[in-house]
Design a protein around this motif. Structure first.
Motif, PDB file in Angstrom:
ATOM      1  N   GLY A 135       0.807  -1.205   0.000  1.00  0.00           N
ATOM      2  CA  GLY A 135       0.000   0.000   0.000  1.00  0.00           C
ATOM      3  C   GLY A 135       0.842   1.257   0.000  1.00  0.00           C
ATOM      4  N   THR A 136       0.230   2.375  -0.389  1.00  0.00           N
ATOM      5  CA  THR A 136       0.908   3.659  -0.322  1.00  0.00           C
ATOM      6  C   THR A 136       0.893   4.162   1.124  1.00  0.00           C
ATOM      7  OG1 THR A 136      -1.179   4.655  -0.996  1.00  0.00           O
ATOM      8  CG2 THR A 136       0.458   4.287  -2.710  1.00  0.00           C
ATOM      9  N   ALA A 137       1.622   5.255   1.347  1.00  0.00           N
ATOM     10  CA  ALA A 137       1.861   5.714   2.717  1.00  0.00           C
ATOM     11  C   ALA A 137       0.591   6.103   3.451  1.00  0.00           C
ATOM     12  CB  ALA A 137       2.840   6.895   2.698  1.00  0.00           C
ATOM     13  N   GLY A 138      -0.472   6.446   2.720  1.00  0.00           N
ATOM     14  CA  GLY A 138      -1.697   6.863   3.384  1.00  0.00           C
ATOM     15  C   GLY A 138      -2.451   5.750   4.070  1.00  0.00           C
ATOM     16  N   PHE A 139      -2.148   4.485   3.727  1.00  0.00           N
ATOM     17  CA  PHE A 139      -2.845   3.351   4.331  1.00  0.00           C
ATOM     18  C   PHE A 139      -2.140   2.895   5.600  1.00  0.00           C
ATOM     19  CE2 PHE A 139      -5.310   2.845   0.509  1.00  0.00           C
ATOM     20  CZ  PHE A 139      -6.427   2.143   0.910  1.00  0.00           C
ATOM     21  N   SER A 140      -2.906   2.633   6.644  1.00  0.00           N
ATOM     22  CA  SER A 140      -2.369   2.003   7.855  1.00  0.00           C
ATOM     23  C   SER A 140      -3.420   1.061   8.405  1.00  0.00           C
ATOM     24  CB  SER A 140      -1.997   3.056   8.904  1.00  0.00           C
ATOM     25  OG  SER A 140      -3.126   3.847   9.248  1.00  0.00           O
ATOM     26  N   ARG A 141      -2.952  -0.059   8.944  1.00  0.00           N
ATOM     27  CA  ARG A 141      -3.875  -1.054   9.505  1.00  0.00           C
ATOM     28  C   ARG A 141      -4.252  -0.631  10.923  1.00  0.00           C
ATOM     29  NH1 ARG A 141      -5.114  -6.565   8.527  1.00  0.00           N
ATOM     30  NH2 ARG A 141      -3.362  -7.072   7.167  1.00  0.00           N
ATOM     31  N   LEU A 142      -5.545  -0.697  11.243  1.00  0.00           N
ATOM     32  CA  LEU A 142      -5.996  -0.266  12.559  1.00  0.00           C
ATOM     33  C   LEU A 142      -5.744  -1.315  13.630  1.00  0.00           C
ATOM     34  CD1 LEU A 142      -9.334   1.605  11.759  1.00  0.00           C
ATOM     35  CD2 LEU A 142      -7.138   2.571  12.424  1.00  0.00           C
ATOM     36  N   ARG A 143      -6.042  -2.574  13.321  1.00  0.00           N
ATOM     37  CA  ARG A 143      -5.804  -3.647  14.283  1.00  0.00           C
ATOM     38  C   ARG A 143      -5.799  -4.964  13.525  1.00  0.00           C
ATOM     39  NH1 ARG A 143     -10.510  -1.129  15.863  1.00  0.00           N
ATOM     40  NH2 ARG A 143     -12.477  -2.165  15.369  1.00  0.00           N
ATOM     41  N   PRO A 144      -5.322  -6.026  14.164  1.00  0.00           N
ATOM     42  CA  PRO A 144      -5.217  -7.311  13.458  1.00  0.00           C
ATOM     43  C   PRO A 144      -6.569  -7.790  12.948  1.00  0.00           C
ATOM     44  CG  PRO A 144      -3.986  -7.356  15.512  1.00  0.00           C
ATOM     45  CD  PRO A 144      -4.772  -6.088  15.512  1.00  0.00           C
ATOM     46  N   PRO A 145      -6.560  -8.683  11.959  1.00  0.00           N
ATOM     47  CA  PRO A 145      -7.818  -9.194  11.406  1.00  0.00           C
ATOM     48  C   PRO A 145      -8.686  -9.848  12.474  1.00  0.00           C
ATOM     49  CG  PRO A 145      -5.959  -9.875  10.057  1.00  0.00           C
ATOM     50  CD  PRO A 145      -5.395  -9.254  11.293  1.00  0.00           C
ATOM     51  N   ARG A 146      -9.972  -9.717  12.309  1.00  0.00           N
ATOM     52  CA  ARG A 146     -10.921 -10.340  13.221  1.00  0.00           C
ATOM     53  C   ARG A 146     -11.847 -11.221  12.400  1.00  0.00           C
ATOM     54  NH1 ARG A 146     -15.954  -8.450  14.963  1.00  0.00           N
ATOM     55  NH2 ARG A 146     -15.541  -6.432  14.006  1.00  0.00           N
ATOM     56  N   VAL A 147     -12.048 -12.439  12.846  1.00  0.00           N
ATOM     57  CA  VAL A 147     -12.897 -13.377  12.123  1.00  0.00           C
ATOM     58  C   VAL A 147     -14.329 -13.238  12.619  1.00  0.00           C
ATOM     59  CG1 VAL A 147     -13.350 -15.798  11.612  1.00  0.00           C
ATOM     60  CG2 VAL A 147     -11.004 -14.971  11.766  1.00  0.00           C
ATOM     61  N   THR A 148     -15.232 -12.918  11.688  1.00  0.00           N
ATOM     62  CA  THR A 148     -16.639 -12.822  12.062  1.00  0.00           C
ATOM     63  C   THR A 148     -17.407 -14.065  11.634  1.00  0.00           C
ATOM     64  OG1 THR A 148     -17.134 -11.690   9.985  1.00  0.00           O
ATOM     65  CG2 THR A 148     -16.613 -10.307  11.875  1.00  0.00           C
ATOM     66  N   GLY A 149     -16.812 -14.858  10.736  1.00  0.00           N
ATOM     67  CA  GLY A 149     -17.475 -16.073  10.294  1.00  0.00           C
ATOM     68  C   GLY A 149     -17.180 -17.236  11.217  1.00  0.00           C
ATOM     69  N   GLY A 150     -17.810 -18.365  10.964  1.00  0.00           N
ATOM     70  CA  GLY A 150     -17.616 -19.552  11.776  1.00  0.00           C
ATOM     71  C   GLY A 150     -16.534 -20.444  11.210  1.00  0.00           C
ATOM     72  N   PRO A 151     -16.572 -21.735  11.541  1.00  0.00           N
ATOM     73  CA  PRO A 151     -15.580 -22.691  11.038  1.00  0.00           C
ATOM     74  C   PRO A 151     -15.552 -22.715   9.512  1.00  0.00           C
ATOM     75  CG  PRO A 151     -16.838 -23.653  12.829  1.00  0.00           C
ATOM     76  CD  PRO A 151     -17.512 -22.360  12.485  1.00  0.00           C
ATOM     77  N   TRP A 152     -14.374 -22.967   8.963  1.00  0.00           N
ATOM     78  CA  TRP A 152     -14.203 -22.941   7.516  1.00  0.00           C
ATOM     79  C   TRP A 152     -13.291 -24.067   7.074  1.00  0.00           C
ATOM     80  CZ3 TRP A 152      -9.096 -22.307   6.241  1.00  0.00           C
ATOM     81  CH2 TRP A 152      -8.281 -21.684   7.198  1.00  0.00           C
ATOM     82  N   LEU A 153     -13.384 -24.393   5.778  1.00  0.00           N
ATOM     83  CA  LEU A 153     -12.614 -25.468   5.169  1.00  0.00           C
ATOM     84  C   LEU A 153     -11.990 -24.943   3.890  1.00  0.00           C
ATOM     85  CD1 LEU A 153     -11.977 -28.608   4.608  1.00  0.00           C
ATOM     86  CD2 LEU A 153     -14.132 -28.581   3.345  1.00  0.00           C
TER      87      LEU A 153
END
Length: 336
Positions: free
Chosen positions: A120-138
Motif C-alpha cells: 500500500g501507499t503511505a496513506g494506508f495504515s492497519r488499525l488492528r489485526p484481522p478479526r474473524v466474524t465467520g464460523g468454522p471454515w474449510l
C-alpha cells in the motif's frame, strides 16, 4: 503538487486469509494522487482499493494475468476523506464499508484467500489485526486419488477437534486435529474403493460434541490436462479432475531434469476451454522459473509437470528444450 506514488506498506501474509475475516484500515490523504492498497499473489492483484481524492471516490478492482477487471466504487462525502476508516470483509465477494456507505464487490476473479502479501501507499495504515466474524471454515488443496485429501480448517478456536469425512451417512475417514491457534492442516489418504465423482461431506466435531458442517467436495479418480507451452522462462497449460466437476484446483509440481523447482495452482482463467466445458473456466496454470533456464549449445533440458503428491504427468510432459550447436562453416575451396 501531487506526490510521487511509492508503496510504503509491505506486509507478508504468512497464514491464509479466511472467509469472514474483517480487515480494518485508516486512509490519510497525503497528496492529490490516489492512495492504493493491493492484496497480492505473485504478479496478480487479487483485490485493489484506490481512494481518489479528486473525485471523492473509493474504487475496488482486481488485475489478473495482467488485465484489469470491472471496477465498482463508492462516492463519499468530501469531508470524510481524510482519516477515512475502511472495513473489508473477506469472502468470494468482498464487502467494503466506509463513511456509512457500503458496497459488495464480486464475485472475485481470483481467490482472495490465496493472497500472500499486502502492498500500500503511505496513506494506508492497519488499525488492528484481522478479526474473524465467520464460523468454522474449510480450504481444500486436493481431493483425488492417488494424491489423497489435503487442506486446512479453522475458525473454531484453540480447542482440539475431530474432522469427519462421510459419503452419504457412511464415515470413510476420521482425523484428530491437535489444539492450537490458527488454521490446522490435514492430510488423509485416498479412501479405498471410493468412486470417482462421489460427494464427500466434511464435518468437524469439537470437545463438547457439537458437530459443524464444513462443506462438500467431489472426489476424483481421473485427472486430465496438458502442458501446452514451455520456454526458458516458464511453463503453462491446464489441469482438472475429470470425474469431479467443481472440485478444488489441482496443485502441480514442476521439475527440470528431475530437480523440483516449485509448484503451481491450476486456477487461472481459461475462457477458451470454458467454451467446451464450463468446469474448465478456471483450470489454467502458469509457472515462472526462478531464473531463466541455462541451456548450453548442444544440450537440452527436460521439463516435467505432474499432479502434486502423485506420479501423474500431464500430456506433453516431459517437454524437452534444446539449443542447437554452433557449427562454423568450412571455408570454400577452389576446384581444379
Amino acid at each position: 503538487m501531487a506526490r510521487r506514488m511509492v508503496a510504503e506498506m509491505q506486509e507478508s501474509l504468512s497464514d491464509p486469509l479466511r472467509p469472514g475475516e474483517r480487515h480494518l484500515f485508516r486512509i490519510s490523504v497525503l497528496g492529490e494522487g490516489p492512495e492504493t492498497l493491493d492484496y497480492l499473489d505473485g504478479d496478480d492483484i487479487l483485490l485493489h482499493l484506490s481512494l481518489r481524492p479528486a473525485t471523492a471516490r473509493l474504487v475496488v478492482n482486481d488485475r489478473i494475468d495482467g488485465g484489469w477487471g470491472t471496477e465498482t466504487g463508492l462516492t463519499l462525502p468530501a469531508g470524510a476523506l481524510n482519516g477515512l476508516e475502511v472495513a473489508l470483509t473477506i469472502g468470494a465477494t468482498v464487502e467494503v464499508e466506509a463513511a456509512g456507505c457500503r458496497l459488495r464487490h464480486g464475485p472475485l476473479r481470483g481467490d482472495l484467500c490465496e493472497a500472500r502479501r499486502l502492498r500500500g501507499t503511505a496513506g494506508f495504515s492497519r488499525l488492528r489485526p484481522p478479526r474473524v466474524t465467520g464460523g468454522p471454515w474449510l480450504r481444500l488443496d486436493a481431493c483425488h486419488a492417488p494424491g489423497g485429501i489435503r487442506g486446512r480448517v479453522g475458525g473454531f478456536g484453540e480447542a482440539s477437534a475431530t474432522l469427519h469425512l462421510r459419503v452419504a451417512e457412511e464415515e470413510v475417514a476420521r482425523l484428530a486435529l491437535p489444539p492450537g491457534p490458527g488454521p490446522r492442516r490435514f492430510a488423509v489418504p485416498a479412501p479405498e474403493g471410493l468412486a470417482g465423482g462421489a460427494a464427500l461431506r466434511f464435518l468437524c466435531r469439537g470437545t463438547e460434541g457439537d458437530e459443524v458442517a464444513l462443506g462438500e467436495a467431489r472426489f476424483a479418480r481421473r485427472l486430465r490436462g496438458a502442458l501446452e507451452h514451455c520456454g526458458r522462462r516458464g511453463a503453462r497449460g491446464w489441469a482438472a479432475p475429470l470425474d469431479a466437476p467443481g472440485g478444488p484446483p489441482l496443485w502441480l509440481e514442476v521439475l527440470v531434469d528431475g530437480r523440483p523447482l516449485g509448484q503451481a495452482r491450476a486456477d487461472r482463467p481459461r475462457p477458451d476451454l470454458a467454451a467446451a466445458d464450463p468446469d474448465l473456466a478456471r483450470r489454467g496454470f502458469l509457472f515462472h522459473f526462478p531464473e531463466p533456464l541455462d541451456i548450453p549449445p548442444g544440450e537440452d533440458r527436460a521439463v516435467t509437470v505432474r499432479v502434486a503428491g502423485t506420479g501423474i504427468e500431464l500430456r506433453n510432459s516431459p517437454w524437452r528444450l534444446g539449443r542447437a550447436s554452433a557449427s562454423p562453416l568450412e571455408p570454400l575451396r577452389e576446384e581444379g
